[in-house]
Design an enzyme around this catalytic site. Structure first.
Site, PDB file in Angstrom:
ATOM      1  N   ASP A  22      56.103  71.964  18.866  1.00 43.99           N
ATOM      2  CA  ASP A  22      57.070  71.548  17.239  1.00 43.99           C
ATOM      3  C   ASP A  22      56.910  73.119  16.797  1.00 43.99           C
ATOM      4  O   ASP A  22      55.435  74.195  16.699  1.00 43.99           O
ATOM      5  CB  ASP A  22      56.811  70.816  16.450  1.00 43.99           C
ATOM      6  CG  ASP A  22      57.104  71.056  14.921  1.00 43.99           C
ATOM      7  OD1 ASP A  22      58.554  71.834  14.646  1.00 43.99           O
ATOM      8  OD2 ASP A  22      56.400  70.905  14.132  1.00 43.99           O
ATOM      9  N   ASP A 200      54.661  67.543  13.789  1.00 41.16           N
ATOM     10  CA  ASP A 200      54.403  67.191  12.445  1.00 41.16           C
ATOM     11  C   ASP A 200      55.482  65.957  11.746  1.00 41.16           C
ATOM     12  O   ASP A 200      54.527  65.698  10.861  1.00 41.16           O
ATOM     13  CB  ASP A 200      53.839  68.168  11.575  1.00 41.16           C
ATOM     14  CG  ASP A 200      54.908  68.985  11.119  1.00 41.16           C
ATOM     15  OD1 ASP A 200      56.097  69.254  12.067  1.00 41.16           O
ATOM     16  OD2 ASP A 200      55.553  69.288   9.723  1.00 41.16           O
TER      17      ASP A 200
HETATM   18 MG   LIG Z   1      57.491  70.928  12.094  1.00 39.86          MG
END
Ligand SMILES: [Mg+2]
Length: 269
Positions: A22, A200
């Site tokens: 990511d 995250d």
């Molecule tokens: Mg992210």
């Protein structure tokens, strides 16, 4: 759900890995506006090295459109999944992109624009087939933003909600970062490797699940409940982890050119 801070284990010297990252909150610190986000030079340099040491099995899997991802990692040109998997460019450069009927996209855009204009400091981001409602600079509008997004998904049943950090997205049903990673894993240079994914936010949970099923390494960045097996505290820790990975891969590469037998023999002695 795992809420422990499990340390990330070292790579196994006998495995080959496919790395998926990511971007926002993982390779780059979150800023008050999404257009202020940048990947630190040291992390970019590590990514570049990782591509070289890992036979190109490195991809970004993000909620951002691919055009922004290309700009963020320039001059690197990586395989990408953008808009939570609604668009994907594989290692050969082939692009698959989901689209909404024009009249649907136009109608949603104008409805959202009108509603967002009435909420100062919120921001509408139109990604073609998905729409992000940002409220990082106006957190008191969280409820209204969520209600607005829910209204859209009721009105347009081909769409679904994707909440995130100070953002609610409206995206086509059936796409996810998990399905994007699954698709990459069917193709060279990813196929046959062990997937590693770092993320995250809530949108990353679908990817953690897929990586867990494939017996890979799922790594959550930061706090909060997660399906991920391992955890790193922040973007700085991701940078340090990458440097360790590069050292391990460098040693692996050094011993894989025919001298591996001697290397393991000398270790045993
Ligand atoms: Mg992210």
């Amino acid at each position: 759900m795992n809420i422990q801070n499990e340390p990330v284990p070292p790579l196994s010297p006998t495995e080959r890995y496919a790395f998926f990252f990511d971007v926002d909150g993982t390779l780059a610190a979150i800023q008050s506006r999404p257009d202020e986000v940048f990947i630190p030079a040291s992390i970019l340099a590590s990514l570049h090295q990782l591509v070289q040491l890992n036979e190109g099995a490195v991809a970004l899997v993000s909620g951002r459109p691919m055009s922004e991802l290309d700009a963020l990692v320039s001059p690197l040109h990586l395989p990408l999944a953008g808009v939570h998997g609604a668009e994907r460019r594989d290692a050969s450069g082939h692009i698959e992109r989901l689209s909404l009927p024009d009249e649907v996209a136009e109608s949603i855009s104008s409805l959202l624009r009108e509603a967002i204009d009435a909420m100062p400091n919120t921001q509408l981001e139109i990604k073609g087939m998905a729409f992000a409602l940002h409220y990082r600079r106006a957190e008191h509008f969280q409820k209204e933003i969520l209600a607005l997004a829910e209204l859209m998904t009721k009105r347009f049943p081909m769409l679904t909600l994707q909440p995130g950090k100070c953002v609610v997205e409206i995206k086509p049903k059936g796409i996810s970062k998990g399905s994007a990673i699954h698709a990459f894993m069917q193709q060279a240079p990813f196929a046959g490797r062990t997937p590693v994914f770092l993320g995250d936010d809530l949108t990353d949970e679908a990817a953690f699940k897929v990586v867990n099923i494939m017996e890979g390494l799922s790594i959550k960045i930061g706090e909060g409940p997660s399906e991920a097996a391992y955890r790193l505290p922040d973007v700085g820790a991701v940078g340090q982890w990458l440097e360790q990975i590069l050292l391990q891969l460098d040693q692996g590469v050094a011993t894989s050119g025919g001298s591996q037998g001697y290397e393991s023999l000398s270790r045993r002695i």
